[in-house]
Design a protein around this motif. Structure first.
Motif, short mmCIF file in Angstrom:
data_model
loop_
_atom_site.label_atom_id
_atom_site.label_comp_id
_atom_site.label_asym_id
_atom_site.label_seq_id
_atom_site.Cartn_x
_atom_site.Cartn_y
_atom_site.Cartn_z
N MET A 1 0.81 -1.20 0.00
CA MET A 1 0.00 0.00 0.00
C MET A 1 0.86 1.26 0.00
SD MET A 1 -3.00 1.11 -0.09
CE MET A 1 -3.94 2.53 0.24
N ALA A 2 1.97 1.19 0.76
CA ALA A 2 2.86 2.37 0.84
C ALA A 2 3.44 2.71 -0.53
CB ALA A 2 3.98 2.12 1.84
N ASN A 3 3.80 1.68 -1.32
CA ASN A 3 4.34 1.93 -2.65
C ASN A 3 3.31 2.60 -3.56
OD1 ASN A 3 6.86 0.91 -2.07
ND2 ASN A 3 6.51 -1.05 -3.08
N CYS A 43 16.62 11.88 -17.00
CA CYS A 43 17.75 10.96 -17.13
C CYS A 43 18.71 11.12 -15.96
CB CYS A 43 18.50 11.20 -18.45
SG CYS A 43 17.60 10.65 -19.91
N PHE A 44 19.02 12.38 -15.64
CA PHE A 44 19.89 12.65 -14.51
C PHE A 44 19.27 12.13 -13.21
CE2 PHE A 44 20.89 15.22 -10.83
CZ PHE A 44 22.28 15.13 -10.79
N ALA A 45 18.01 12.49 -12.97
CA ALA A 45 17.35 12.17 -11.71
C ALA A 45 17.21 10.66 -11.50
CB ALA A 45 15.99 12.85 -11.64
N LEU A 46 16.83 9.93 -12.53
CA LEU A 46 16.64 8.48 -12.37
C LEU A 46 17.97 7.78 -12.14
CD1 LEU A 46 14.57 6.25 -12.21
CD2 LEU A 46 14.79 5.96 -14.68
N ALA A 47 19.01 8.20 -12.85
CA ALA A 47 20.33 7.61 -12.63
C ALA A 47 20.82 7.93 -11.22
CB ALA A 47 21.32 8.13 -13.67
N TRP A 48 20.64 9.18 -10.78
CA TRP A 48 21.06 9.54 -9.43
C TRP A 48 20.29 8.74 -8.39
CZ3 TRP A 48 18.99 11.13 -4.91
CH2 TRP A 48 19.88 11.58 -3.94
N LEU A 49 18.98 8.70 -8.55
CA LEU A 49 18.13 8.02 -7.58
C LEU A 49 18.49 6.54 -7.45
CD1 LEU A 49 15.61 8.12 -5.70
CD2 LEU A 49 14.25 7.55 -7.73
N SER A 50 18.62 5.86 -8.56
CA SER A 50 18.89 4.42 -8.50
C SER A 50 20.26 4.13 -7.91
CB SER A 50 18.73 3.79 -9.89
OG SER A 50 19.66 4.34 -10.78
N HIS A 51 21.23 4.96 -8.21
CA HIS A 51 22.56 4.71 -7.67
C HIS A 51 22.70 5.19 -6.23
CE1 HIS A 51 23.50 3.60 -11.72
NE2 HIS A 51 24.64 3.13 -11.28
N ALA A 52 22.08 6.29 -5.87
CA ALA A 52 22.13 6.76 -4.49
C ALA A 52 21.46 5.74 -3.57
CB ALA A 52 21.46 8.12 -4.37
N LYS A 53 20.34 5.20 -3.99
CA LYS A 53 19.64 4.20 -3.18
C LYS A 53 20.51 2.95 -3.01
CE LYS A 53 16.36 1.95 -1.09
NZ LYS A 53 16.10 2.17 0.30
N HIS A 58 19.44 4.79 2.78
CA HIS A 58 19.03 5.43 4.02
C HIS A 58 17.58 5.89 4.02
CE1 HIS A 58 22.94 5.28 5.77
NE2 HIS A 58 23.49 6.00 4.81
N TRP A 59 16.82 5.54 3.01
CA TRP A 59 15.42 5.94 3.00
C TRP A 59 14.57 4.75 2.59
CZ3 TRP A 59 18.88 8.46 -0.46
CH2 TRP A 59 18.80 8.03 -1.79
N PRO A 60 13.29 4.77 2.90
CA PRO A 60 12.43 3.62 2.60
C PRO A 60 12.32 3.35 1.10
CG PRO A 60 11.34 5.18 4.08
CD PRO A 60 12.60 5.83 3.61
N SER A 61 12.14 2.10 0.77
CA SER A 61 12.03 1.73 -0.65
C SER A 61 10.79 2.36 -1.30
CB SER A 61 12.01 0.22 -0.83
OG SER A 61 10.87 -0.34 -0.22
N ALA A 62 9.76 2.65 -0.51
CA ALA A 62 8.56 3.29 -1.07
C ALA A 62 8.90 4.67 -1.64
CB ALA A 62 7.48 3.43 0.00
N VAL A 63 9.87 5.34 -1.06
CA VAL A 63 10.29 6.64 -1.58
C VAL A 63 10.97 6.46 -2.93
CG1 VAL A 63 11.79 8.64 -1.18
CG2 VAL A 63 10.46 7.68 0.70
N THR A 64 11.86 5.48 -3.02
CA THR A 64 12.55 5.21 -4.29
C THR A 64 11.56 4.81 -5.37
OG1 THR A 64 14.49 4.46 -3.06
CG2 THR A 64 14.39 3.88 -5.39
#
Length: 130
Positions: A1-3, A43-53, A58-64
């Motif tokens: 549900m959180a996702n 493109c920048f944001a998705l690459a950053w997000l996937s690699h930072a995660k 440090h944050w819940p998978s629902a955020v990613t």
């Protein structure tokens, strides 16, 4: 549900951001700058997000999931890119078509590489403990 809730919330934010950029940068002289900008930022944001995660987690998978699928998914647009490319082709704007394809494809790869690089740099910043 959180996702699902996270996807819904971030999709609203991403779609609103795309709309705002589209209204702020209307197509001038037939070149779709708004679509280029949202897709390169995506493109920048998705690459950053996937690699930072992957590097920090440090944050819940629902955020990613919400940011990636909902936010960036609603923000970027391959369908508009395709329609605009076909429109310019039917109008025989070959220079604009070549520029649009080059800027979007090469720029997307470069922005993705920059996103990965910045996520790796971000992951190495020291954390100050209290």
């Amino acid at each position: 549900m959180a996702n699902k809730l996270s996807i819904l919330i971030f999709a609203f934010i991403g779609g609103s951001g795309r709309y705002w950029i589209g209204q702020s940068l209307p197509a001038t002289m037939g070149f779709p700058w708004a679509t280029v900008i949202v897709n390169l930022l995506g493109c920048f944001a998705l690459a950053w997000l996937s690699h930072a995660k992957r590097l920090t987690a440090h944050w819940p998978s629902a955020v990613t999931v919400g940011m990636g699928i909902g936010g960036i998914g609603a923000f970027t647009t391959f369908s508009t890119f395709s329609v605009e490319t076909v429109r310019m082709m039917t109008q025989q704007q070959w220079g604009a078509v070549g520029s649009y394809l080059a800027v979007t494809l090469i720029g997307g790869i470069l922005c993705s590489a920059l996103g990965v690089w910045s996520a790796r740099k971000w992951a190495t910043f020291p954390v100050i403990e209290k």
